[in-house]
Write an enzyme that holds these catalytic residues in place. Structure first.
Site, PDB file in Angstrom:
ATOM      1  N   ASP A 176       3.763 -19.411 -42.433  1.00  0.00           N
ATOM      2  CA  ASP A 176       3.956 -20.200 -41.303  1.00  0.00           C
ATOM      3  C   ASP A 176       3.543 -19.604 -40.052  1.00  0.00           C
ATOM      4  OD1 ASP A 176       4.875 -22.671 -40.410  1.00  0.00           O
ATOM      5  OD2 ASP A 176       6.809 -22.330 -40.244  1.00  0.00           O
ATOM      6  N   GLY A 183       7.692 -29.471 -36.921  1.00  0.00           N
ATOM      7  CA  GLY A 183       8.848 -30.106 -36.209  1.00  0.00           C
ATOM      8  C   GLY A 183       9.183 -31.106 -36.920  1.00  0.00           C
ATOM      9  N   GLY A 184       9.435 -31.241 -38.217  1.00  0.00           N
ATOM     10  CA  GLY A 184       9.640 -32.420 -39.031  1.00  0.00           C
ATOM     11  C   GLY A 184      11.345 -32.621 -38.952  1.00  0.00           C
TER      12      GLY A 184
HETATM   13  O1  G3H Z   1       6.710 -24.475 -39.115  1.00  0.00           O
HETATM   14  C1  G3H Z   1       7.977 -25.145 -39.404  1.00  0.00           C
HETATM   15  C2  G3H Z   1       8.183 -26.334 -38.719  1.00  0.00           C
HETATM   16  O2  G3H Z   1       7.242 -26.837 -37.733  1.00  0.00           O
HETATM   17  C3  G3H Z   1       9.680 -26.612 -38.774  1.00  0.00           C
HETATM   18  O3  G3H Z   1      10.183 -27.422 -37.842  1.00  0.00           O
HETATM   19  O4  G3H Z   1      12.403 -26.840 -37.732  1.00  0.00           O
HETATM   20  O5  G3H Z   1      11.698 -28.544 -36.188  1.00  0.00           O
HETATM   21  O6  G3H Z   1      11.845 -28.940 -38.861  1.00  0.00           O
HETATM   22  P1  G3H Z   1      11.625 -27.779 -37.675  1.00  0.00           P
HETATM   23 ZN    ZN Z   2       5.929 -25.006 -37.199  1.00  0.00          ZN
END
Ligand code: G3H
Ligand code: ZN
Length: 287
Positions: free
Chosen positions: A84, A208-209
């Protein structure tokens, strides 16, 4: 066996649902996510940030843990192990260790350099049959030291990157890592629509889920999002469940201090969060 994310994301893009990427931090996280995917017959992507990789003693440890766990838990649904927000070097290291999917995040470079480096990554990953995610624009907030300004992506630049042959594309559309502020303007759906139109059949990725309202998730999926990343929400669920256990004094009763008991409420909370997201994303019974 670990698989590339290519087939699962093409199917999701065509079938108008999304596959969840859930970030892992340790054995409990990994086990919770893999078991939930298997119990719900859902494809899944295990996300590993460079910071989390360091915490877990490096890419080889993670590959060994995930492969061993999949074998011993008899996990048969499609699972991709994905770097990631990888740097150039991180991508090389994760590939060498046996990751099945790579994100090369060149979003902080000027577009020409992002294109040049992503081109090299397309070559390297396709030689090994791995899937590749690229990023254009940027995700606001901070995740494991990756800081973004939250710039909404330019559809023409998205097309330039998609045309290189990446498997999936993360485009900044007003999304933010971590909790969303009260005054958040919401996702930029006009931009998402234009990006989806300019990038052909390339599955789009929503970072950013955590904490995006359900209707926005559904609309984003209808506009080409086929992978949604969730990290903070599992951390918050784990924290809350662990706090309750300790505040209730359960760690002081009997063998409640045993880490296998102490970590169990958090483990179950991650499972519940992952299942809820799989239901919302529509990936259940899509393995
Ligand atoms: O790359 C990981 C994400 O975009 C997770 O975002 O921490 O806001 O769920 P989050
Ligand atoms: Zn991310």
């Amino acid at each position: 066996m670990l698989v590339s994310a290519k087939d699962m994301l093409q199917k999701a893009y065509e079938g108008k649902y999304a596959v969840g990427q859930f970030n892992i931090n340790n054995l409990e996280w990994t086990k919770a996510i893999l078991l939930t995917a298997q119990e719900n017959n859902s494809p899944v992507i295990l996300g590993v940030s460079e910071g989390a990789a360091k915490y877990m003693c490096g890419y080889e440890t993670i590959v060994g843990m995930v492969n061993g766990m999949m074998k011993e838990l008899n996990i048969t649904v499609p699972v991709a192990l994905h770097l990631d927000h990888g740097s150039y070097q991180g991508a090389l290291d994760a590939m060498a260790a046996g990751f099945s999917s790579i994100m090369f995040d060149g979003s902080h470079y000027a577009i020409e350099e992002n294109i040049a480096k992503t081109t090299e990554m397309v070559k390297l990953t396709s030689e090994k049959g791995l899937s590749l995610e690229a990023e254009v624009g940027s995700i606001g907030g901070e995740e494991d030291g990756v800081v973004g300004k939250g710039e909404v992506a330019d559809p023409a630049e998205c097309k330039q990157i998609a045309d290189l042959g990446v498997t999936m594309l993360a485009a900044g559309i007003g999304n933010i890592h971590g909790k969303y502020p009260e005054n958040w303007a919401g996702l930029a759906f006009d931009a998402l629509e234009a990006i989806n139109a300019s990038t052909g059949n390339t599955p789009l990725v929503l970072h950013g889920g955590t904490g995006i309202p359900e209707e926005m998730i559904k609309k984003a999926i209808s506009l080409g999002v086929a992978k949604i990343n969730v990290n903070t929400e599992c951390q918050l669920a784990f924290q809350e469940a662990t706090r309750k256990y300790i505040e209730a004094g359960k760690d002081l009763e009997g063998k409640g201090f045993d880490p296998r008991k102490l970590l169990n409420p958090g483990f179950e909370a991650i499972k519940a969060t992952v299942k809820e997201k799989m239901e919302l994303f529509g990936s259940i019974n899509k393995a």
